[in-house]
Each structure stands twice: as structure tokens, then as C-alpha cells.
Design an enzyme around this catalytic site. Structure first.
Site, PDB file in Angstrom:
ATOM      1  N   ASP A   1      48.905  34.396  52.318  1.00 44.63           N
ATOM      2  CA  ASP A   1      49.051  34.629  51.136  1.00 44.63           C
ATOM      3  C   ASP A   1      48.578  33.949  50.534  1.00 44.63           C
ATOM      4  O   ASP A   1      49.183  34.319  49.560  1.00 44.63           O
ATOM      5  CB  ASP A   1      49.877  36.135  51.554  1.00 44.63           C
TER       6      ASP A   1
ATOM      7  N   LYS B   1      43.395  31.743  50.542  1.00 37.84           N
ATOM      8  CA  LYS B   1      42.141  31.613  51.809  1.00 37.84           C
ATOM      9  C   LYS B   1      41.358  32.141  51.222  1.00 37.84           C
ATOM     10  O   LYS B   1      40.424  32.055  51.074  1.00 37.84           O
ATOM     11  CB  LYS B   1      42.476  31.745  52.630  1.00 37.84           C
TER      12      LYS B   1
END
Ligand code: GDP
Ligand code: IMO
Ligand code: MG
Length: 425
Positions: free
Chosen positions: A13, A16
Site C-alpha cells: 500500500d 505503487k
């Protein structure tokens, strides 16, 4: 640089999806190489919020071709639902989305076994996403898996189910669940096979041809380095290789084809699920941070609140090394805007190497440096030079401590809220 891998540097998280979406403007091919619908990548583009689980985030850019590699695990129902949700946003997939024949299929017993075994573990549970990822990869390595190519051949699929289901039902029985009926699984999944078979393609050959032509390829990592099955905080990890090295085996490309690796890290740290987290905030510190909703720290896949901690550069130095990172993308700097002071972890007491043993990591005592906050909004800032001096000092200190240059700074979820220090492609 024709091909770039984008990987997560913490526990997932990191943002990306946003970084891949930005870079996909310059790339022709976007590839997911590992993981499954345990991933959740949220992207905000032109005022629309998209949520991705299996489909590469680069699909938003209409000129791209997207690939799901042989190292992934595919829940066909979830895959088809994701396609429908994206179709409703006007995204089209014909001749743009290719699914490897070698990917493994997540079946109903994988999901059940994941959820029931987590429950049976009680306080020792990993805190998985419950999507059947672990049991599916376990079947793959035990050579009890069913692949996309098998699913798409009805006789072969049925034969394999007949062979495998009795043992799965026995495992379910031990966990207190009723047996699954072969005919029901077969009918349902044969239906999915019909719907997804137009996407099945020789992904590895297509990528080889693209690389030969020198076309830009972007590899989209899922999860983060510390969730890696080998080098992560085992056993509180996922079941695939989440590192840049895993891109090759998962996509079926040779290492010489990856020219650059970008490591995505938040300006602080989060983790969702159980397991050690040395820089986790105290209740008092957490109260000074924006709330989970405002900070977008509620999981995209399971809706769980993410645990929040200070930036850990001891951890980042370790994951930069594991991935061979060339440049960092630092996301969510804006979330620190209101803090009076900001702590950075530079190491842990009594160790020079990142701990491998989980008990050691649980007991780790971080050393911190405290830097002044900037107490100004950074979210409208358009170039690095306009950042407050304290924010510049913070990111430069990260560079120094990680011995890795920063190429991108993100100051908001939207595409345009990005400061470029390097243009990469
Ligand atoms: P991923 O799994 O690494 O792609 O990350 P997620 O999408 O699961 O989580 C990152 C969350 O933060 C998402 O809701 C993004 O929209 C959001 N986000 C990404 N970059 C930024 C940023 O710079 N600032 C803020 N405020 N939110 C961001
Ligand atoms: P993205 O790609 C954050 C975590 C789960 C759990 C552990 C094992 O959005 O960064 P699993 O279901 O994979 O067996 O769960 O891994 N996890 C993630 N955490 N982001 C993810 O993906 C994750 N994918 C798995 O919370 O701790
Ligand atoms: Mg995510």
C-alpha cells in the site's frame, strides 16, 4: 531506459498504483507478475477513482497493453468482476489485456481453507486478506494446482478436480466445514473459463517480442518487500516473491530485460494485518496524524484500518538492497503536513543487520532522529523547489539514510500531485 520495475518497499500500500499510472503514460506494456486479488491499488485520474486488484493499473492509459503473468494466482470470479467494474468506467480490453496460461487458479476451497485456517490459528493468525492466496500458492508448489490453461480445457479441468477435490474436502472436514460438490465447482468455473478465455495468450512470447523491439515495459509490483515469502517478516507475509527479482520468474522474462527498479515508499510506514512493526505509533502520536479516512489508510481490498508508524530507514536500507533499487518514489508526504515534529528511525538497538527472527523484530527498539515539521500544506505544490525547507530537509535526509536518490515525490492521490525529480523513461 526501456523497462522499469516498480516495487513496494514496506508492507504494501505504498502507492505503487499511482506511480505505475503516472509512468504508464510513457510505457507501451504494463505487467503484473505475482500475487493475486489480495492486492488493492487505488488510482485517482481525471477526477475518477479506480480500484485495481488483478488488472495492471496501467490499463487506464488507452495506448497501453496489459499482461498478467504466469507467477500470479487468478480468482476468475474476481477477475471478471474487476473487468465489469472497469468497463463501467469506459475502459476497454480487446487486444489490450493478456492473461498467462501458466497462472494458477484460485478455487473455492482455497478461499475457504485460507479463512478457516486463519480462524483456527486464533491470536497467531497472519491477518490474511482471506482471498485464498496462500493455499493456492501452496498447491502450486506441492504440484496440486490447476492452471489457467487447464481451466480452459473442460475435460482436463474436470479430471484434475476429480483427482484433487477429495483431499481438499478432507482438509475442510478437519476445519469443521462441509464438503464441496464437484459438479457445482465444475459448472461454475467452466462458465468463468468461457468468459475469460479470450484474454488467455502466450504472454511470455509477447513480452519477449516487445523487449526485442525495444518498447517500454513497466512491471507493476504488488504487496511490499517485507511481505516477501522469503525475505519478509515471516510468517507474517504473503505467499509470493514481492521483490524486483520475482518479476523475472513471475513474468517469464530474463533479468537482462529489466533496466531500472523504482522502490515506492510512503513518507511514513503502514502495515495491514498482524506481525511486528517496530516504529508503530503510540495512541498519543496517532492522535496527531490525520484520521485513517482522511489519510486514505483504509485497505482497498478488505476495508481494514492500516496500522501506522514512523518512517523506518533501517528497514528501507534493507529493502533497497533486497530490490537493487535505483530510485525511490516517496508518496504521501502531504499526510505529514500538520505535524509539529517528525521522527525517522535510523536503526534498532543492538543490531547492525535487519532482524530475521520474528521475536527479535517484535522486541526491536528503534533509534530515532526528530526533524521539525513544516506545518503547511504541500498538496498544491507543483515543483520540488517550492516545498517548505523543512520538507526538503526531510526528503533529503531519507535519501542520505537510504543511500538512494529520490526520483518522485507524491503530495496527493491525484496524478497531477506529483513532483518529478527524474523523468525515468
Ligand atoms: P498500492 O497498493 O501500493 O497501490 O497503494 P494503495 O492504493 O493500496 O494505497 C495508497 C492510498 O494512498 C490510495 O488510496 C491512494 O489513492 C493514496 N495515495 C497515493 N499517493 C498519495 C499521496 O501522495 N498523498 C495522499 N494523500 N494519498 C495518496
Ligand atoms: P498491495 O499490492 C498490504 C498482507 C495481508 C496479510 C499478509 C498475507 O495493495 O500493496 P495474503 O492474503 O496475501 O495471504 O495476506 O499480506 N497483504 C497486503 N498488505 N497491501 C497488499 O497489497 C497486501 N497483500 C497482502 O494483509 O498481512
Ligand atoms: Mg494496496
Amino acid at each position: 531506459m526501456p523497462s522499469i520495475a516498480v516495487v513496494g518497499m514496506q508492507w504494501g500500500d505504498e502507492g505503487k498504483g499511482k506511480v505505475v499510472d503516472l509512468l504508464s503514460e510513457q510505457a507501451l506494456h504494463i505487467v503484473r507478475a505475482q500475487g493475486g486479488n489480495n492486492a488493492g491499488h487505488t488510482i485517482v485520474a481525471k477526477g475518477v477513482e479506480y480500484r485495481f486488484h488483478l488488472i495492471p493499473s496501467g490499463i487506464i492509459s488507452p495506448h497501453t497493453k496489459c499482461y498478467i503473468g504466469g507467477g500470479t494466482v487468478i480468482d476468475p470470479k474476481s477477475f471478471l468482476e474487476e473487468l465489469s467494474a472497469l468497463t463501467a468506467h469506459g475502459i476497454h480490453f480487446e487486444e489490450r489485456l493478456f492473461l498467462s496460461r501458466y497462472a494458477h487458479v484460485v478455487l473455492p476451497y482455497h478461499r475457504l481453507l485460507d479463512q478457516l485456517s486463519e480462524k483456527a490459528k486464533g491470536s497467531a493468525a497472519v491477518g490474511t486478506t482471506g482471498r485464498g492466496i496462500g493455499p493456492c500458492y501452496a498447491d502450486k508448489t506441492q504440484r496440486h494446482g490447476i492452471r489457467i490453461t487447464d481451466l480452459c480445457h473442460p475435460a482436463s479441468f474436470r479430471h484434475q478436480l476429480e483427482r484433487l477435490l477429495p483431499a481438499k474436502n478432507e482438509q475442510l472436514h478437519h476445519l469443521g466445514a462441509p464438503a464441496l460438490a464437484l459438479s457445482e465447482i465444475y459448472e461454475e468455473y467452466a462458465g468463468y473459463a468461457e468468459s475469460l478465455k479470450s484474454y488467455v495468450a502466450p504472454v511470455e512470447e509477447l513480452l519477449y517480442a516487445a523487449a526485442k523491439k525495444g518498447e517500454n515495459i513497466l512491471f507493476e509490483g504488488a504487496q511490499g518487500a517485507l511481505l516477501d515469502i522469503t525475505f519478509g517478516t515471516y510468517p507474517f507475509v504473503t505467499s509470493s516473491c514481492t521483490l524486483a527479482g520475482g518479476v523475472c520468474s513471475g513474468a517469464g522474462v530474463g533479468p537482462s530485460r529489466i533496466n531500472q527498479t523504482i522502490g515506492v515508499a510512503k513518507a511514513y510506514t503502514t502495515r495491514v494485518g498482524n506481525g511486528p512493526f517496530p516504529t508503530e505509533l503510540t495512541e498519543e502520536e496517532l492522535a496527531c496524524f490525520p484520521g485513517h479516512g482522511a489519510a486514505r489508510e483504509i485497505g482497498t481490498t478488505t476495508g481494514r484500518k492500516r496500522r501506522i508508524g514512523w518512517l523506518d530507514t533501517f528497514l528501507l536500507r534493507h529493502t533497497c538492497a533486497l530490490n537493487g533499487v535505483d530510485a525511490l518514489a516517496i508518496t504521501k508526504l502531504d499526510i505529514l503536513d500538520s505535524l509539529d515534529s517528525i521522527k525517522i528511525c535510523t536503526g534498532y538497538e543492538n543490531t547492525r543487520s535487519f532482524p530475521a527472527r520474528i521475536e527479535e523484530l517484535k522486541g526491536a527498539k528503534p533509534f530515532y532522529e526528530t526533524l521539525p515539521g513544516w506545518r503547511r500544506s504541500t498538496t498544491g505544490i507543483e515543483s520540488y523547489k517550492d516545498l517548505p525547507p523543512q520538507a526538503k530537509a526531510y526528503v533529503r535526509r531519507i535519501e542520505e539514510l537510504c543511500e538512494t536518490p529520490i526520483g518522485i515525490i507524491s503530495v496527493g492521490p491525484e496524478r497531477e500531485k506529483t513532483l518529478w525529480l527524474d523523468r525515468f523513461f
